[in-house]
Design a protein around this motif. Structure first.
Motif, mmCIF file in Angstrom:
data_model
loop_
_atom_site.group_PDB
_atom_site.id
_atom_site.type_symbol
_atom_site.label_atom_id
_atom_site.label_comp_id
_atom_site.label_asym_id
_atom_site.label_seq_id
_atom_site.Cartn_x
_atom_site.Cartn_y
_atom_site.Cartn_z
ATOM 1 N N MET A 119 0.738 -1.201 0.013
ATOM 2 C CA MET A 119 -0.192 -0.003 -0.100
ATOM 3 C C MET A 119 0.857 1.083 0.173
ATOM 4 S SD MET A 119 -3.279 1.026 0.183
ATOM 5 C CE MET A 119 -4.567 0.000 1.392
ATOM 6 N N ALA A 120 1.978 1.199 0.793
ATOM 7 C CA ALA A 120 2.805 2.426 0.951
ATOM 8 C C ALA A 120 3.422 2.620 -0.482
ATOM 9 C CB ALA A 120 3.780 2.225 1.921
ATOM 10 N N ASN A 121 3.783 1.618 -1.178
ATOM 11 C CA ASN A 121 4.583 1.686 -2.458
ATOM 12 C C ASN A 121 3.680 2.206 -3.301
ATOM 13 O OD1 ASN A 121 7.171 0.890 -1.810
ATOM 14 N ND2 ASN A 121 6.617 -1.192 -2.111
ATOM 15 N N ILE A 122 2.342 1.813 -3.547
ATOM 16 C CA ILE A 122 1.315 2.437 -4.307
ATOM 17 C C ILE A 122 1.147 3.902 -4.089
ATOM 18 C CG2 ILE A 122 -1.068 2.534 -4.955
ATOM 19 C CD1 ILE A 122 -1.172 -0.474 -4.270
ATOM 20 N N MET A 123 1.320 4.257 -2.989
ATOM 21 C CA MET A 123 1.203 5.834 -2.812
ATOM 22 C C MET A 123 2.267 6.435 -2.887
ATOM 23 S SD MET A 123 -0.715 5.106 1.058
ATOM 24 C CE MET A 123 -0.591 6.685 1.637
ATOM 25 N N ARG A 124 3.593 5.852 -2.640
ATOM 26 C CA ARG A 124 4.880 6.521 -2.935
ATOM 27 C C ARG A 124 4.970 6.759 -4.468
ATOM 28 N NH1 ARG A 124 10.613 4.707 -1.309
ATOM 29 N NH2 ARG A 124 10.060 2.864 -2.496
ATOM 30 N N ASN A 125 4.614 5.801 -5.169
ATOM 31 C CA ASN A 125 4.673 5.766 -6.788
ATOM 32 C C ASN A 125 3.815 6.908 -7.214
ATOM 33 O OD1 ASN A 125 6.249 3.771 -6.559
ATOM 34 N ND2 ASN A 125 5.074 2.145 -7.353
ATOM 35 N N ARG A 126 3.002 7.382 -6.487
ATOM 36 C CA ARG A 126 2.050 8.535 -7.151
ATOM 37 C C ARG A 126 2.430 9.806 -6.385
ATOM 38 N NH1 ARG A 126 0.059 3.948 -7.841
ATOM 39 N NH2 ARG A 126 -1.099 3.366 -9.682
#
Ligand code: ATP
Ligand code: MG
Length: 648
Positions: A119-126
Motif C-alpha cells: 500500500m505504501a509503495n502504491i502511494m509513494r509511486n504516486r
C-alpha cells in the motif's frame, strides 16, 4: 440512587499488572517527576534516536505549545509491525470478521508487513511524501488498517473519514485537510446493506472541484461496478500487483504529525484534531496495556469504527504497538441476528471486549435470551467508551454479558486526548457503576467552578486537566488560534474538557455530561446523565435524553425524551409513572416537566445522543438546529419535531 461497589475479583489481584498499592505508587511517581516517569515509559516503543528532551509543554495563557520527546526519532508503522517480526511474524495481528458471518480471515504480522508495504509503495509511486495529507474513506476491512499504517510508514498524515458520512461532510474534510490522495472502496457492507462509498467520493470531489485531488485508490469490496475516472482512479488490487512488498520507512521526529481526525460533531462544526507521533504512540500503547490489562496471547476486540479515535488508538495503534491480536469487525451488532456480538466472541475466543453504551442500551431492549444462548466463557474483561454509561446499563453489561465475572473498565477520554485519561485498572480499582473512577498515570484532573476556582474533595463542577500528557492533541489543523480558544481560554492555564463532572468522597470521577448540556432548575445545576440514568433504570425505558427548556418559574424546566423497551406502549399513565419514578430516585427537583415518547433519538454516527438538537426542539427553535450533517438518521429529527408541534 444507592451506590454499589464492586471489589476487584480475587483472580484479578493475581493476574493483573498492578494492584491498588501498585497503581497508587505509580500514579504518584508520574505526578511527582513527570520527566523521569515518561523518560522511562518512552522506552516501551522503539526509537531510532532515543529522546533526551522529555516534556516541553505550556498551557498558556501567553502561548500554548505541547511537545513531548521532541528530539526523539521513530516511526509508528515500524513500531506496530517491523519490530515484532522476528518474535511474532507468524502470530495473528488482525482477525477480520466480515459483515456476513461466513466471511472472516486472519492476518499475521508478516502478512501485515507485506500488505502495508505494498500500500505504501502504491502511494509513494504516486507522489505521496512525508507531510502530505491522505484521506481514508473506507469500510471496516483490513485495507483500512493497511492504508493508515502505510501513511504512518511514509510519514503522510492520514485523515480517516467515517464511511457513514455524506459526500458533503467528506468534501469539507478533504478541503480542510487539502488532501490530494483518497483511499476508498467500491462499496461498503454493513448489516447486509451496501454503502455507496465510491459514489459518495465522486459526489464529494465534484463539490471539492478540480485540481485538489489527484488520485483515488479504490479497494474492491463488493465488486460492484463503479465509475472510474481514467488517470485519477485506480483499483487497489491492480496497483498492488505491480509493486514490491518491501518499502523503506521514513524516520519521523516525535512531533511530526501522525493524523488528523475531525471530531464527531456532537457540539458543533467539526475540528481537525491533530495528533503527532511519539507521545501519541506511547500513550496509546501504555493505556492499552494497563487499562485492558493486556497480556501476550489475549484476543482483544474493540467494536469501534476506525473512523473514530477509538478505532485509531484501540483497534490499531495501541494494540499493534503492543504486539496484540486485534479483532476488526465490519458489521453491526444486530446483523444477521441480535446475538452477533456474542457469537463473534465465541467464534474467536475473545478475552477483552470494548464497546459503547449506545450499543449496550440497544441490545438490552431485546432482553437476556439473545445473550444467554451464547457461551462467552472466553471473556475476561469488558470496556465502555463514548458516553456516560447509565448504572442500569452497566449492571446489565456486567451481569448478563459478563456473567458477573468480568470487571468493566469505563474509560473516559476524547478525540482530543488521544487515549484514555480516566478509567479503572481491573486489578487495582474497585468499580462503581457509572463512574469512570480514577485518573490514568500522568493525568491531573481538577474540578473547577464556573469562575475557575479549583474545588477540593467531594465536589461537582467542570472537568479540566491541569497539565499535559503525551497523547494530547497538539493543535487544530491549520488553526492554532481555534485550539487555544476552544480548550485554553475558558480556564486560562488549563485544558478545558467541555465535560461536567462530580468527584465523590473516594476521589472517583463521575462524568455528568457536557457542560453545554447542564440544566439549571430553580438555581440547582444538574447534569443530564443523572436524570437520564434514573429514567433508564425504569424497567420499561430503554433510552432517555434530557435537556432544559425555558420555564417561567424555574428558569429552566426538564424536558425528557424517552424511548421505550420493545413492546411497551406510550400512555398518559406511564408518563405519570415515570415522573413519580424520577422523583423517588433523585428527588422532586429532578422531576421531568415534560416527557416526550420518542421511537428514536438523534445520534451522531458514532451513536452519541445529540442533546444540542433536542434542546432546540424543546425550545421550539426548529429553524436553528445548527449543523446536522453528522446525524446518523435525520428522519428521527423530523419525527420529533412533528410530535413536539402536535403537542402545542
Ligand atoms: P464533538 O467534540 O465534535 O462535539 P464528541 O465530543 O462526541 O464530538 P469524542 O471526542 O468522540 O467526540 O467524544 C468525547 C466525549 O464523549 C467526551 O468529552 C465525553 O462527553 C464523552 N465520553 C466519552 N467517554 C466517556 C465516558 N466513559 N463517560 C462519560 N462520557 C464519555
Ligand atoms: Mg468533544
Amino acid at each position: 440512587m444507592e451506590e454499589k461497589i464492586y471489589d476487584v475479583p480475587s483472580e484479578w489481584t493475581h493476574r493483573a499488572y498492578l494492584d491498588e498499592a501498585g497503581y497508587r505508587a505509580k500514579y504518584e511517581a508520574s505526578i511527582k517527576d513527570p520527566e523521569a516517569f515518561w523518560a522511562e515509559e518512552a522506552k516501551r516503543i522503539h526509537w531510532f534516536k532515543a529522546p533526551t528532551r522529555i516534556k516541553n509543554t505550556n498551557f498558556g495563557p501567553e502561548t500554548v505549545s505541547i511537545r513531548w520527546f521532541e528530539d526523539g526519532v521513530t516511526n509508528v508503522a515500524y513500531n506496530c509491525i517491523d519490530r515484532h517480526l522476528h518474535t511474532r511474524g507468524d502470530q495473528v495481528a488482525i482477525i477480520w470478521e466480515g459483515d456476513d458471518p461466513s466471511e472472516s480471515k486472519k492476518i499475521t504480522y508478516r502478512e501485515l508487513a507485506a500488505e502495508v508495504n505494498r500500500m505504501a509503495n502504491i502511494m509513494r509511486n504516486r507522489g505521496v511524501e512525508k507531510g502530505d495529507r491522505v484521506t481514508i474513506y473506507m469500510p471496516m476491512i483490513p485495507e483500512a488498517a493497511y492504508a493508515m499504517l502505510a501513511c504512518a510508514r511514509l510519514g503522510a498524515i492520514h485523515s480517516v473519514v467515517f464511511g457513514g458520512f455524506s459526500p458533503d461532510s467528506l468534501a469539507s474534510r478533504i478541503q480542510d485537510a487539502k488532501s490530494a490522495f483518497i483511499i476508498t472502496a467500491d462499496e461498503g457492507l454493513r448489516g447486509g446493506r451496501k454503502v455507496p462509498l465510491k459514489v459518495n467520493v465522486d459526489a464529494a470531489l465534484e463539490r471539492v472541484g478540480a485540481g485538489v485531488v489527484d488520485h483515488v485508490l479504490v479497494v474492491r469490496r463488493t465488486g460492484s461496478s463503479v465509475n472510474m475516472l481514467p488517470g485519477r482512479d485506480v483499483y487497489y488490487d491492480e496497483a498492488a500487483a505491480q509493486v514490491s512488498d518491501e518499502c523503506p520507512y521514513e524516520e519521523m521526529n516525535a512531533e511530526d504529525p501522525l493524523f488528523i481526525l475531525y471530531t464527531s460533531g456532537s457540539t458543533g462544526t467539526p475540528k481537525g484534531v491533530l495528533h503527532t507521533t511519539g507521545g501519541y504512540l506511547v500513550h496509546a500503547a501504555m493505556t492499552h496495556q494497563y487499562v485492558f490489562d493486556y497480556h501476550d496471547g489475549d484476543i482483544y476486540w474493540c467494536t469501534a469504527d476506525v473512523g473514530w479515535v477509538t478505532g485509531h488508538s484501540y483497534i490499531l495503534y495501541g494494540p499493534l504497538a503492543n504486539g496484540a491480536t486485534t479483532l476488526m469487525f465490519e458489521g453491526v451488532p444486530t446483523y444477521p441476528s441480535i446475538s452477533r456480538f456474542w457469537e463473534v466472541i465465541d467464534k474467536h475466543g475473545v478475552n477483552i471486549f470494548y464497546t459503547a453504551p449506545t450499543a449496550i442500551r440497544s441490545l438490552m431492549q431485546a432482553g437476556e435470551e439473545p445473550v444467554k444462548k451464547t457461551s462467552r466463557k472466553s471473556l475476561r474483561l469488558l470496556g465502555s467508551v463514548g458516553e456516560p454509561i447509565n448504572p442500569e446499563a452497566w449492571e446489565w453489561y456486567h451481569r448478563v454479558v459478563g456473567d458477573s465475572r468480568c470487571p468493566i473498565v469505563d474509560t473516559w477520554w476524547q478525540t482530543e486526548t488521544g487515549g484514555i485519561l480516566i478509567a479503572p485498572l481491573p486489578g487495582a480499582t474497585k468499580l462503581k457503576p457509572g463512574s469512570a473512577t480514577k485518573p490514568f498515570f500522568g493525568v491531573q484532573p481538577q474540578v473547577v467552578d464556573a469562575e475557575g476556582k479549583v474545588l477540593e474533595g467531594a465536589a461537582e463542577g467542570n472537568l479540566v486537566i491541569a497539565d499535559s500528557w503525551p497523547g494530547q492533541m497538539r493543535t487544530v489543523y491549520g488553526d492554532h488560534e481555534r485550539f487555544v480558544q476552544t480548550y485554553f481560554s475558558t480556564y486560562p492555564g488549563k485544558y478545558f474538557t467541555g465535560d461536567g463532572c462530580r468527584r465523590d468522597q473516594d476521589g472517583y470521577y463521575w462524568i455528568t455530561g457536557r457542560v453545554d448540556d447542564v440544566i439549571n432548575v430553580s438555581g440547582h445545576r444538574m447534569g443530564t446523565a443523572e436524570v437520564e440514568s434514573a429514567l433508564v433504570a425504569h424497567p420499561k425505558v430503554s433510552e432517555a435524553a434530557v435537556v432544559g427548556y425555558p420555564h417561567d418559574i424555574k428558569g429552566q424546566g426538564i424536558y425528557a425524551y424517552v424511548t421505550l423497551m420493545a413492546g411497551e406502549q406510550p400512555s398518559e399513565e406511564l408518563r405519570k409513572e415515570l415522573v413519580a419514578w424520577v422523583r423517588k430516585e433523585i428527588g422532586p427537583i429532578a422531576s421531568p416537566d415534560l416527557i416526550q415518547f420518542a421511537p428514536g433519538l438523534p445520534k451522531t454516527r458514532s451513536g452519541k445522543i445529540m442533546r444540542r438538537i433536542l434542546r432546540k426542539i424543546a425550545e421550539d427553535e426548529f429553524g436553528s438546529l445548527g449543523d446536522t450533517s453528522t446525524l446518523a438518521d435525520p428522519g428521527v429529527v423530523d419525527d420529533l419535531i412533528t410530535n413536539r408541534q402536535n403537542k402545542r
